[in-house]
Design an enzyme around this catalytic site. Structure first.
Site, PDB file in Angstrom:
ATOM      1  N   GLU A  34       0.865  -1.188   0.000  1.00  0.00           N
ATOM      2  CA  GLU A  34       0.000   0.000   0.000  1.00  0.00           C
ATOM      3  C   GLU A  34       0.893   1.227   0.000  1.00  0.00           C
ATOM      4  N   ARG A  36      -0.200   4.493   0.157  1.00  0.00           N
ATOM      5  CA  ARG A  36      -0.708   5.581   0.995  1.00  0.00           C
ATOM      6  C   ARG A  36      -0.010   5.550   2.358  1.00  0.00           C
ATOM      7  N   THR A 146      -6.844  -2.618  -5.995  1.00  0.00           N
ATOM      8  CA  THR A 146      -6.359  -1.240  -6.144  1.00  0.00           C
ATOM      9  C   THR A 146      -7.478  -0.202  -6.215  1.00  0.00           C
ATOM     10  N   GLY A 147      -8.739  -0.632  -6.137  1.00  0.00           N
ATOM     11  CA  GLY A 147      -9.838   0.306  -5.912  1.00  0.00           C
ATOM     12  C   GLY A 147     -10.236   1.150  -7.100  1.00  0.00           C
ATOM     13  N   SER A 148     -10.637   2.387  -6.776  1.00  0.00           N
ATOM     14  CA  SER A 148     -11.187   3.278  -7.810  1.00  0.00           C
ATOM     15  C   SER A 148     -10.769   4.710  -7.529  1.00  0.00           C
ATOM     16  N   GLU A 206     -27.695  17.662 -12.444  1.00  0.00           N
ATOM     17  CA  GLU A 206     -27.730  16.226 -12.757  1.00  0.00           C
ATOM     18  C   GLU A 206     -28.094  16.027 -14.225  1.00  0.00           C
ATOM     19  N   ASP A 316     -13.521  -2.455  -5.695  1.00  0.00           N
ATOM     20  CA  ASP A 316     -13.998  -1.478  -6.678  1.00  0.00           C
ATOM     21  C   ASP A 316     -13.414  -1.692  -8.067  1.00  0.00           C
ATOM     22  N   MET A 322     -19.872  -0.411  -5.913  1.00  0.00           N
ATOM     23  CA  MET A 322     -18.642   0.134  -5.318  1.00  0.00           C
ATOM     24  C   MET A 322     -18.936   0.526  -3.879  1.00  0.00           C
ATOM     25  N   HIS A 448     -42.331  -2.892  20.749  1.00  0.00           N
ATOM     26  CA  HIS A 448     -43.150  -1.689  20.572  1.00  0.00           C
ATOM     27  C   HIS A 448     -42.858  -0.704  21.696  1.00  0.00           C
TER      28      HIS A 448
HETATM   29  P1  FAD Z   1      -9.674   1.379  -2.146  1.00  0.00           P
HETATM   30  O1  FAD Z   1     -10.258   1.604  -0.819  1.00  0.00           O
HETATM   31  O2  FAD Z   1      -9.704   2.477  -3.120  1.00  0.00           O
HETATM   32  O3  FAD Z   1      -8.183   0.886  -1.869  1.00  0.00           O
HETATM   33  C1  FAD Z   1      -7.254   0.721  -2.881  1.00  0.00           C
HETATM   34  C2  FAD Z   1      -5.891   1.044  -2.314  1.00  0.00           C
HETATM   35  O4  FAD Z   1      -4.908   0.589  -3.231  1.00  0.00           O
HETATM   36  C3  FAD Z   1      -5.648   2.546  -2.135  1.00  0.00           C
HETATM   37  O5  FAD Z   1      -5.365   2.835  -0.793  1.00  0.00           O
HETATM   38  C4  FAD Z   1      -4.451   2.851  -3.050  1.00  0.00           C
HETATM   39  O6  FAD Z   1      -3.530   3.759  -2.472  1.00  0.00           O
HETATM   40  C5  FAD Z   1      -3.814   1.488  -3.207  1.00  0.00           C
HETATM   41  N1  FAD Z   1      -3.111   1.283  -4.466  1.00  0.00           N
HETATM   42  C6  FAD Z   1      -3.578   1.447  -5.734  1.00  0.00           C
HETATM   43  N2  FAD Z   1      -2.660   1.086  -6.639  1.00  0.00           N
HETATM   44  C7  FAD Z   1      -1.552   0.686  -5.930  1.00  0.00           C
HETATM   45  C8  FAD Z   1      -0.278   0.180  -6.293  1.00  0.00           C
HETATM   46  N3  FAD Z   1       0.061  -0.012  -7.576  1.00  0.00           N
HETATM   47  N4  FAD Z   1       0.581  -0.111  -5.310  1.00  0.00           N
HETATM   48  C9  FAD Z   1       0.270   0.065  -4.004  1.00  0.00           C
HETATM   49  N5  FAD Z   1      -0.935   0.524  -3.602  1.00  0.00           N
HETATM   50  C10 FAD Z   1      -1.837   0.821  -4.556  1.00  0.00           C
HETATM   51  N6  FAD Z   1     -18.919   2.722   0.670  1.00  0.00           N
HETATM   52  C11 FAD Z   1     -19.758   2.268   1.619  1.00  0.00           C
HETATM   53  O7  FAD Z   1     -20.036   1.074   1.671  1.00  0.00           O
HETATM   54  N7  FAD Z   1     -20.306   3.104   2.563  1.00  0.00           N
HETATM   55  C12 FAD Z   1     -20.049   4.425   2.552  1.00  0.00           C
HETATM   56  O8  FAD Z   1     -20.559   5.146   3.408  1.00  0.00           O
HETATM   57  C13 FAD Z   1     -19.187   4.947   1.567  1.00  0.00           C
HETATM   58  N8  FAD Z   1     -18.913   6.250   1.535  1.00  0.00           N
HETATM   59  C14 FAD Z   1     -18.050   6.731   0.597  1.00  0.00           C
HETATM   60  C15 FAD Z   1     -17.799   8.085   0.582  1.00  0.00           C
HETATM   61  C16 FAD Z   1     -16.935   8.618  -0.355  1.00  0.00           C
HETATM   62  C17 FAD Z   1     -16.667  10.092  -0.363  1.00  0.00           C
HETATM   63  C18 FAD Z   1     -16.295   7.751  -1.304  1.00  0.00           C
HETATM   64  C19 FAD Z   1     -15.335   8.313  -2.312  1.00  0.00           C
HETATM   65  C20 FAD Z   1     -16.555   6.404  -1.303  1.00  0.00           C
HETATM   66  C21 FAD Z   1     -17.435   5.873  -0.354  1.00  0.00           C
HETATM   67  N9  FAD Z   1     -17.748   4.517  -0.314  1.00  0.00           N
HETATM   68  C22 FAD Z   1     -18.615   4.043   0.626  1.00  0.00           C
HETATM   69  C23 FAD Z   1     -17.145   3.568  -1.269  1.00  0.00           C
HETATM   70  C24 FAD Z   1     -15.944   2.833  -0.630  1.00  0.00           C
HETATM   71  O9  FAD Z   1     -15.070   3.790  -0.095  1.00  0.00           O
HETATM   72  C25 FAD Z   1     -15.248   1.975  -1.671  1.00  0.00           C
HETATM   73  O10 FAD Z   1     -16.179   1.063  -2.220  1.00  0.00           O
HETATM   74  C26 FAD Z   1     -14.089   1.186  -1.057  1.00  0.00           C
HETATM   75  O11 FAD Z   1     -13.218   2.029  -0.351  1.00  0.00           O
HETATM   76  C27 FAD Z   1     -13.302   0.474  -2.140  1.00  0.00           C
HETATM   77  O12 FAD Z   1     -12.395  -0.385  -1.516  1.00  0.00           O
HETATM   78  P2  FAD Z   1     -11.207  -1.089  -2.323  1.00  0.00           P
HETATM   79  O13 FAD Z   1     -10.407  -1.833  -1.310  1.00  0.00           O
HETATM   80  O14 FAD Z   1     -11.725  -1.800  -3.500  1.00  0.00           O
HETATM   81  O15 FAD Z   1     -10.344   0.129  -2.891  1.00  0.00           O
HETATM   82  P1  NAI Z   2     -22.920   7.924  -8.367  1.00  0.00           P
HETATM   83  O1  NAI Z   2     -22.788   6.936  -9.450  1.00  0.00           O
HETATM   84  O2  NAI Z   2     -23.591   7.559  -7.118  1.00  0.00           O
HETATM   85  O3  NAI Z   2     -23.665   9.227  -8.917  1.00  0.00           O
HETATM   86  C1  NAI Z   2     -23.182   9.956 -10.013  1.00  0.00           C
HETATM   87  C2  NAI Z   2     -24.311  10.822 -10.525  1.00  0.00           C
HETATM   88  O4  NAI Z   2     -23.752  11.715 -11.451  1.00  0.00           O
HETATM   89  C3  NAI Z   2     -25.411  10.040 -11.237  1.00  0.00           C
HETATM   90  O5  NAI Z   2     -26.671  10.480 -10.792  1.00  0.00           O
HETATM   91  C4  NAI Z   2     -25.165  10.355 -12.706  1.00  0.00           C
HETATM   92  O6  NAI Z   2     -26.347  10.345 -13.486  1.00  0.00           O
HETATM   93  C5  NAI Z   2     -24.593  11.761 -12.600  1.00  0.00           C
HETATM   94  N1  NAI Z   2     -23.761  12.174 -13.725  1.00  0.00           N
HETATM   95  C6  NAI Z   2     -22.883  11.426 -14.429  1.00  0.00           C
HETATM   96  N2  NAI Z   2     -22.284  12.190 -15.379  1.00  0.00           N
HETATM   97  C7  NAI Z   2     -22.787  13.436 -15.248  1.00  0.00           C
HETATM   98  C8  NAI Z   2     -22.563  14.675 -15.906  1.00  0.00           C
HETATM   99  N3  NAI Z   2     -21.679  14.770 -16.907  1.00  0.00           N
HETATM  100  N4  NAI Z   2     -23.261  15.754 -15.512  1.00  0.00           N
HETATM  101  C9  NAI Z   2     -24.159  15.671 -14.487  1.00  0.00           C
HETATM  102  N5  NAI Z   2     -24.419  14.526 -13.828  1.00  0.00           N
HETATM  103  C10 NAI Z   2     -23.733  13.421 -14.191  1.00  0.00           C
HETATM  104  O7  NAI Z   2     -21.418   8.440  -8.111  1.00  0.00           O
HETATM  105  P2  NAI Z   2     -20.788   9.291  -6.928  1.00  0.00           P
HETATM  106  O8  NAI Z   2     -21.824  10.070  -6.217  1.00  0.00           O
HETATM  107  O9  NAI Z   2     -19.647  10.005  -7.545  1.00  0.00           O
HETATM  108  O10 NAI Z   2     -20.242   8.186  -5.964  1.00  0.00           O
HETATM  109  C11 NAI Z   2     -19.365   7.181  -6.466  1.00  0.00           C
HETATM  110  C12 NAI Z   2     -19.613   5.884  -5.784  1.00  0.00           C
HETATM  111  O11 NAI Z   2     -19.045   5.888  -4.481  1.00  0.00           O
HETATM  112  C13 NAI Z   2     -21.090   5.562  -5.541  1.00  0.00           C
HETATM  113  O12 NAI Z   2     -21.709   5.033  -6.688  1.00  0.00           O
HETATM  114  C14 NAI Z   2     -20.998   4.556  -4.446  1.00  0.00           C
HETATM  115  O13 NAI Z   2     -20.696   3.312  -5.007  1.00  0.00           O
HETATM  116  C15 NAI Z   2     -19.817   5.059  -3.632  1.00  0.00           C
HETATM  117  N6  NAI Z   2     -20.302   5.840  -2.484  1.00  0.00           N
HETATM  118  C16 NAI Z   2     -21.077   5.202  -1.556  1.00  0.00           C
HETATM  119  C17 NAI Z   2     -21.579   5.885  -0.486  1.00  0.00           C
HETATM  120  C18 NAI Z   2     -22.439   5.150   0.490  1.00  0.00           C
HETATM  121  O14 NAI Z   2     -22.444   3.924   0.456  1.00  0.00           O
HETATM  122  N7  NAI Z   2     -23.172   5.823   1.349  1.00  0.00           N
HETATM  123  C19 NAI Z   2     -21.313   7.304  -0.270  1.00  0.00           C
HETATM  124  C20 NAI Z   2     -20.481   7.882  -1.304  1.00  0.00           C
HETATM  125  C21 NAI Z   2     -19.996   7.155  -2.359  1.00  0.00           C
END
Ligand code: FAD
Ligand code: NAI
Length: 469
Positions: A34, A36, A146-148, A206, A316, A322, A448
């Site tokens: 990792e 980070r 490696t996520g998103s 949107e 992811d 995701m 209840h």
């Molecule tokens: P990541 O958590 O992205 O981890 C990947 C890691 O790989 C990173 O730390 C990166 O540094 C590392 N990495 C990448 N390439 C390399 C490399 N070549 N070498 C070494 N390290 C590397 N999901 C929920 O279920 N509930 C929520 O409330 C929620 N809220 C969210 C809020 C926000 C603002 C965002 C952006 C996302 C949220 N999500 C939520 C989504 C959730 O965070 C992701 O689905 C999850 O973190 C993905 O996990 P992952 O392990 O697949 O990838």
């Molecule tokens: P999202 O996929 O939830 O929403 C993106 C929105 O942007 C959609 O409504 C889409 O129609 C719109 N959109 C796409 N292109 C556009 C454009 N060019 N102009 C205007 N609107 C456009 O994606 P978001 O909010 O970025 O979150 C990413 C992912 O992270 C989520 O899908 C979710 O998987 C995860 N996440 C989960 C959370 C949770 O579990 N509570 C909280 C935050 C993120």
């Protein structure tokens, strides 16, 4: 010389770190690479955890500011200290990421701090954060986790100050006067709510004709109405064509999605929240012949196998929701499979929650999905306003909807919009995991007065046996 492990995990997020720990628990030697500075990936560092910390603090602020008079509680001079609001979130993040580091030590998982790339399917080269490099080999498999990353928009250049992604929205040092959010999805609505509660004018632009396209449309309509009541403004069917910075503000140009006259809008801060895309940059996947799909994701077959033997992918970076809990399901199941155990997953019972106030939580299929699949279904709905505990709490906003298979009453989907929806959805998830029917829920005694009675009541409605409506 290469250091040899049974398993190498690339990425220490909620997909990678549980995979590493579970592999160690199953007796394998494991290294997790990792880059980070802290473990926990997106979720712990810049996702779920910091966003929920800010949502909680801002919800407390809004409640104290607006919601206490009805209860006879008078409070004056309520103010938000933004640096403290952000500092508290940072403390929560630091505590949890340190916790993962501790779990690695406890389970003897080695954290290799650096960036990994493939030299062969079983061999990684790691450029270490502190300089130098290491070569690591795996005897049982390499797991890509490696996520998103945030998706970008043409002509909208993110600087994480005025034009930001979710990462910038988690550390603004002052409340923007006007925050424009592009995208009415999870991030746009959660983080838009945070800054709205603190006083920003929030406009959400949107592309489609409603919020959260994947949500049951009836629930989405109720949710949208409530967000408007809270002061969020929406422009649907609209596409942003350009964002230009000048003198400490941003001019956004946009037009109807179907084409038409262009307009502009001034914002102090623009949050780009138009989805996330898989992150595979720099892994040298070409070198080992690993194929991506048309969306840049890593396709996997049962057991999270990629097209390259011995290389697995989870989280992811592969197709599917995701969500952190889904990525953990992937990671743990993947290593169970490598250890010769059952390696199947069912994404249909992965719950989804939007942590606004009220929250929205759902599991299974939406009404639109059932219609599209031609399923003969029944619906049971119950409003929070008819639940006595909601009245006691003074929050009657919301609705629960249960979708079942006609004839068998087997539960196919549950959608809850209302207070504590996130705490109530596990009942529905468990019911679906057990293949339960609405009869099973109706026969289950619910204490209840509690909010989960809304689920039982919706089941009774579906069975035609409602008493409270
Ligand atoms: P990541 O958590 O992205 O981890 C990947 C890691 O790989 C990173 O730390 C990166 O540094 C590392 N990495 C990448 N390439 C390399 C490399 N070549 N070498 C070494 N390290 C590397 N999901 C929920 O279920 N509930 C929520 O409330 C929620 N809220 C969210 C809020 C926000 C603002 C965002 C952006 C996302 C949220 N999500 C939520 C989504 C959730 O965070 C992701 O689905 C999850 O973190 C993905 O996990 P992952 O392990 O697949 O990838
Ligand atoms: P999202 O996929 O939830 O929403 C993106 C929105 O942007 C959609 O409504 C889409 O129609 C719109 N959109 C796409 N292109 C556009 C454009 N060019 N102009 C205007 N609107 C456009 O994606 P978001 O909010 O970025 O979150 C990413 C992912 O992270 C989520 O899908 C979710 O998987 C995860 N996440 C989960 C959370 C949770 O579990 N509570 C909280 C935050 C993120």
């Amino acid at each position: 010389m290469a250091d040899s492990f049974d398993i190498l995990v690339i990425g220490g997020g909620t997909g990678g770190y549980p995979a590493a720990i579970r592999a160690a628990q199953l007796g394998m030697t494991v290294a997790c690479i990792e880059r980070r500075d802290a473990l926990g990936g997106t979720c712990l560092n810049v996702g779920c955890i910091p966003s929920k910390a800010l949502l909680h603090s801002s919800e407390l602020f809004a409640e104290v500011q607006q919601g206490m008079e009805e209860h006879g509680i008078g409070i004056g001079g309520v103010a938000m200290n933004v640096p403290q609001f952000i500092a508290r979130k940072d403390e929560v993040v630091a505590g949890l990421t340190k916790g993962v580091e501790h779990l690695f030590k406890k389970n003897k998982v080695e954290w290799v701090k650096g960036s990994a790339r493939f030299e062969a399917p079983d061999r990684l080269r790691v450029e270490l954060n502190d300089g130098g490099s290491r070569t690591l080999t795996a005897t049982k498999g390499v797991i890509i986790a490696t996520g998103s990353e945030s998706s970008s928009l043409k002509n909208v250049e993110v600087d994480e100050k005025r034009i930001i992604t979710s990462t910038g929205a988690l550390c603004l040092c002052e409340v923007p006067r006007h925050l424009v959010v592009i995208g009415a999805g999870y991030i746009g609505l959660e983080l838009g709510s945070v800054w709205r509660r603190l006083g920003s004018e929030v406009t959400v632009i949107e592309f489609l004709d409603g919020i959260v396209p994947t949500m049951d449309r009836e629930i989405a309509r109720h949710f949208h109405k409530e967000l408007e009541r809270q002061g969020l403004k929406f422009r649907f069917n609209t596409k942003v064509t350009e964002a230009r910075q000048h003198d400490g503000s941003v001019t956004l140009a946009f037009e109807p999605a179907a084409g038409g006259a262009a307009e502009t809008l001034e914002a102090d801060v623009v949050l780009v929240a138009v989805g996330r895309r898989p992150y595979t940059h720099g892994l040298s996947l070409d070198l080992i012949g690993l194929k991506l799909d048309e969306k840049g994701r890593i396709p996997v077959t049962e057991g999270f196998r990629t097209n390259v033997p011995g290389v697995y992918a989870v989280g992811d970076v592969i197709p599917g929701p995701m969500l952190a809990h889904k990525t953990t399901l992937d990671g743990v199941t993947c290593v169970e499979g490598i250890a010769g155990r059952y390696a199947g997953v069912d994404y249909n019972t992965v719950p989804e929650v939007i942590y606004t106030a009220p929250a929205v939580a759902s599991v299974g299929q939406t009404e639109e999905e059932l219609k599209a699949a031609g399923v003969d279904y029944k619906v049971g709905k119950f409003p929070f306003t008819a639940v006595s505990r909601a009245r006691c709490n003074g929050d009657t906003r919301g609705l629960t909807k249960i979708l079942t298979e006609a004839g068998t009453n087997r539960i196919l989907g549950v959608h809850i919009f209302g207070a504590d929806a996130d705490l109530m959805i596990p009942e529905a998830v468990l019911a679906m995991e057990f293949g339960a029917t609405t009869e099973d829920i109706a026969l289950t005694v619910h204490a209840h007065p509690t909010l989960p009675e809304v689920i039982k009541e919706a089941a009774l409605v579906e069975l035609g046996r409602a008493m409270h409506i």
